[in-house]
Scaffold this motif. Structure first.
Motif, PDB file in Angstrom:
ATOM      1  N   SER A  33       0.812  -1.222   0.000  1.00 50.87           N
ATOM      2  CA  SER A  33       0.000   0.000   0.000  1.00 50.87           C
ATOM      3  C   SER A  33       0.845   1.271   0.000  1.00 50.87           C
ATOM      4  O   SER A  33       0.333   2.357  -0.234  1.00 50.87           O
ATOM      5  N   GLU A  34       2.159   1.141   0.257  1.00 50.74           N
ATOM      6  CA  GLU A  34       3.039   2.313   0.264  1.00 50.74           C
ATOM      7  C   GLU A  34       3.661   2.514  -1.116  1.00 50.74           C
ATOM      8  O   GLU A  34       4.260   1.593  -1.667  1.00 50.74           O
ATOM      9  N   TYR A  35       3.513   3.718  -1.642  1.00 49.33           N
ATOM     10  CA  TYR A  35       4.080   4.080  -2.940  1.00 49.33           C
ATOM     11  C   TYR A  35       3.801   3.015  -4.002  1.00 49.33           C
ATOM     12  O   TYR A  35       4.721   2.428  -4.575  1.00 49.33           O
ATOM     13  N   PRO A  36       2.544   2.697  -4.261  1.00 45.92           N
ATOM     14  CA  PRO A  36       2.230   1.637  -5.229  1.00 45.92           C
ATOM     15  C   PRO A  36       2.702   1.971  -6.644  1.00 45.92           C
ATOM     16  O   PRO A  36       3.007   1.071  -7.417  1.00 45.92           O
ATOM     17  N   LEU A  37       2.762   3.280  -6.976  1.00 44.27           N
ATOM     18  CA  LEU A  37       3.253   3.686  -8.288  1.00 44.27           C
ATOM     19  C   LEU A  37       4.774   3.777  -8.257  1.00 44.27           C
ATOM     20  O   LEU A  37       5.359   4.309  -7.310  1.00 44.27           O
ATOM     21  N   TYR A  38       5.431   3.289  -9.303  1.00 47.15           N
ATOM     22  CA  TYR A  38       6.895   3.310  -9.314  1.00 47.15           C
ATOM     23  C   TYR A  38       7.422   4.743  -9.236  1.00 47.15           C
ATOM     24  O   TYR A  38       8.448   4.992  -8.591  1.00 47.15           O
ATOM     25  N   ALA A  39       6.742   5.683  -9.881  1.00 49.64           N
ATOM     26  CA  ALA A  39       7.209   7.079  -9.861  1.00 49.64           C
ATOM     27  C   ALA A  39       7.295   7.602  -8.426  1.00 49.64           C
ATOM     28  O   ALA A  39       8.245   8.317  -8.065  1.00 49.64           O
ATOM     29  N   ASN A  40       6.313   7.242  -7.588  1.00 51.03           N
ATOM     30  CA  ASN A  40       6.334   7.670  -6.188  1.00 51.03           C
ATOM     31  C   ASN A  40       7.445   6.956  -5.418  1.00 51.03           C
ATOM     32  O   ASN A  40       8.138   7.551  -4.605  1.00 51.03           O
ATOM     33  N   PHE A  41       7.594   5.667  -5.682  1.00 55.45           N
ATOM     34  CA  PHE A  41       8.654   4.893  -5.030  1.00 55.45           C
ATOM     35  C   PHE A  41      10.032   5.466  -5.378  1.00 55.45           C
ATOM     36  O   PHE A  41      10.904   5.624  -4.514  1.00 55.45           O
ATOM     37  N   LYS A  42      10.212   5.801  -6.635  1.00 55.13           N
ATOM     38  CA  LYS A  42      11.489   6.372  -7.073  1.00 55.13           C
ATOM     39  C   LYS A  42      11.752   7.717  -6.396  1.00 55.13           C
ATOM     40  O   LYS A  42      12.857   7.960  -5.886  1.00 55.13           O
ATOM     41  N   GLN A  43      10.729   8.577  -6.390  1.00 51.94           N
ATOM     42  CA  GLN A  43      10.911   9.924  -5.841  1.00 51.94           C
ATOM     43  C   GLN A  43      11.085   9.913  -4.327  1.00 51.94           C
ATOM     44  O   GLN A  43      12.003  10.549  -3.786  1.00 51.94           O
ATOM     45  N   ARG A  44      10.238   9.168  -3.616  1.00 54.05           N
ATOM     46  CA  ARG A  44      10.220   9.231  -2.151  1.00 54.05           C
ATOM     47  C   ARG A  44      11.260   8.331  -1.499  1.00 54.05           C
ATOM     48  O   ARG A  44      11.664   8.585  -0.357  1.00 54.05           O
ATOM     49  N   VAL A  45      11.667   7.268  -2.207  1.00 59.70           N
ATOM     50  CA  VAL A  45      12.599   6.316  -1.600  1.00 59.70           C
ATOM     51  C   VAL A  45      13.990   6.403  -2.245  1.00 59.70           C
ATOM     52  O   VAL A  45      14.967   6.755  -1.583  1.00 59.70           O
ATOM     53  N   ILE A  46      14.080   6.111  -3.542  1.00 58.38           N
ATOM     54  CA  ILE A  46      15.386   6.006  -4.192  1.00 58.38           C
ATOM     55  C   ILE A  46      16.094   7.356  -4.256  1.00 58.38           C
ATOM     56  O   ILE A  46      17.239   7.498  -3.813  1.00 58.38           O
ATOM     57  N   LEU A  47      15.414   8.363  -4.804  1.00 61.01           N
ATOM     58  CA  LEU A  47      16.062   9.670  -4.958  1.00 61.01           C
ATOM     59  C   LEU A  47      16.329  10.340  -3.612  1.00 61.01           C
ATOM     60  O   LEU A  47      17.354  11.001  -3.428  1.00 61.01           O
ATOM     61  N   THR A  48      15.410  10.147  -2.660  1.00 58.66           N
ATOM     62  CA  THR A  48      15.627  10.719  -1.322  1.00 58.66           C
ATOM     63  C   THR A  48      16.843  10.079  -0.663  1.00 58.66           C
ATOM     64  O   THR A  48      17.709  10.772  -0.109  1.00 58.66           O
ATOM     65  N   ALA A  49      16.927   8.755  -0.724  1.00 57.12           N
ATOM     66  CA  ALA A  49      18.085   8.061  -0.142  1.00 57.12           C
ATOM     67  C   ALA A  49      19.369   8.444  -0.857  1.00 57.12           C
ATOM     68  O   ALA A  49      20.424   8.598  -0.227  1.00 57.12           O
ATOM     69  N   GLN A  50      19.302   8.606  -2.165  1.00 57.46           N
ATOM     70  CA  GLN A  50      20.506   8.980  -2.926  1.00 57.46           C
ATOM     71  C   GLN A  50      21.067  10.307  -2.440  1.00 57.46           C
ATOM     72  O   GLN A  50      22.284  10.455  -2.222  1.00 57.46           O
ATOM     73  N   ALA A  51      20.193  11.285  -2.226  1.00 60.61           N
ATOM     74  CA  ALA A  51      20.640  12.600  -1.763  1.00 60.61           C
ATOM     75  C   ALA A  51      21.155  12.526  -0.326  1.00 60.61           C
ATOM     76  O   ALA A  51      22.201  13.109   0.008  1.00 60.61           O
ATOM     77  N   GLU A  52      20.454  11.821   0.543  1.00 59.41           N
ATOM     78  CA  GLU A  52      20.831  11.780   1.958  1.00 59.41           C
ATOM     79  C   GLU A  52      22.132  11.000   2.182  1.00 59.41           C
ATOM     80  O   GLU A  52      22.970  11.409   2.981  1.00 59.41           O
ATOM     81  N   LEU A  53      22.314   9.892   1.455  1.00 63.48           N
ATOM     82  CA  LEU A  53      23.538   9.110   1.624  1.00 63.48           C
ATOM     83  C   LEU A  53      24.748   9.867   1.088  1.00 63.48           C
ATOM     84  O   LEU A  53      25.824   9.837   1.690  1.00 63.48           O
TER      85      LEU A  53
END
Length: 281
Positions: A33-53
């Motif tokens: 149920s969290e970020y079911p769309l890949y675009a949301n998953f990419k923006q909220r998880v992958i890109l956010t982690a990329q910037a923070e790491l």
């Protein structure tokens, strides 16, 4: 971000790692149920982690999307770890430290600040990646296994390691003891038997191919011969005389004289020469 750091740091020696999107979501603990769309998953998880790491740790990454049709089904990470900068001893006059202003917890990312020191790889990167990809997924990031592979590679080469991994994958029934089993296989070369079986199978396959090729050649030649005999048998008298003359011209003069004298063996030779001409055509 923390979970992705812990995941990628396991593969820093390899420099890259590929995950299926659904597999990565489960590893990171993201529900359906969290970020079911890949675009949301990419923006909220992958890109956010990329910037923070990149900002808060010595590990950073880039990624490439793998598509099946138009849908993104996989992500390939390229992992970079910065080597720690050398520290220089400085002589300073002790001063009273300024009073620190506490940072609200909600604004702080609690991430590891240093990554393992980067060492020159003992195995060429393509070979290391290929060997690690042969391991079961749950063992691909374990440093003790990579160390064992490296030692065996340096001592015996890539093929030796590959055969022992294949042997372990096929014969280790207790997956909880996979590391122990693989270590023993690498030390005692249990994969030698598998190598011998594979080489024997290859030789057997080559022998079968050669036998089949020879059989096909014999069959092909017989088919040609039968067609030539059939063709010559259907020739009219004038056409047959023309073929005989053409075949006669290919024979030595001495043989031609014997044909004119109706020598049995010379006539056989003329017949074979006629068949040969037709078969070539």
């Amino acid at each position: 971000s923390i979970r992705l750091y812990e995941l990628l740091i396991q593969y820093w020696r390899l420099g890259e790692r590929r995950f299926e999107v659904e597999e990565l979501r489960k590893i990171l603990g993201i529900t359906d149920s969290e970020y079911p769309l890949y675009a949301n998953f990419k923006q909220r998880v992958i890109l956010t982690a990329q910037a923070e790491l990149a900002k808060s740790t010595d590990l950073s990454f880039t990624f490439k999307e793998i598509k099946t049709g138009r849908k993104v089904t996989g992500i390939e990470f390229t992992i970079t770890v910065k080597a720690p900068e050398p520290t220089e001893a400085k002589t300073t006059t002790p001063t009273k430290a300024p009073k620190a202003t506490p940072t609200p917890p909600t604004q702080q990312i609690d991430l590891p600040t240093t990554a393992p020191e980067v060492e020159p790889p003992d195995i060429p990167q393509p070979d290391l990646t290929a060997l690690v990809n042969m391991l079961p997924p749950e063992h691909q990031g374990k440093q003790t296994i990579i160390t064992a592979l490296t030692a065996a590679y340096k001592a015996h080469g890539k093929a030796y390691v590959a055969y022992n991994i294949k042997y372990t994958n096929a014969n280790c029934k207790d997956k909880g003891k996979y590391r122990v089993y693989l270590n023993k296989a690498l030390k005692e070369n249990w994969g030698e038997a598998l190598k011998e079986d594979v080489e024997a199978s290859k030789k057997q396959a080559i022998a079968k191919q050669e036998a089949k090729k020879k059989e096909d050649t014999v069959r092909h030649d017989k088919e040609l011969y039968d067609r030539a005999i059939e063709y010559i048998g259907k020739l009219k008298a004038k056409e047959r005389k023309k073929l005989e003359a053409e075949a006669m011209a290919t024979l030595p003069i001495e043989q031609q004289e014997k044909v004119k004298a109706d020598n049995f063996y010379a006539l056989k030779g003329l017949k074979w020469a006629m068949e040969g001409i037709v078969m070539e055509r």
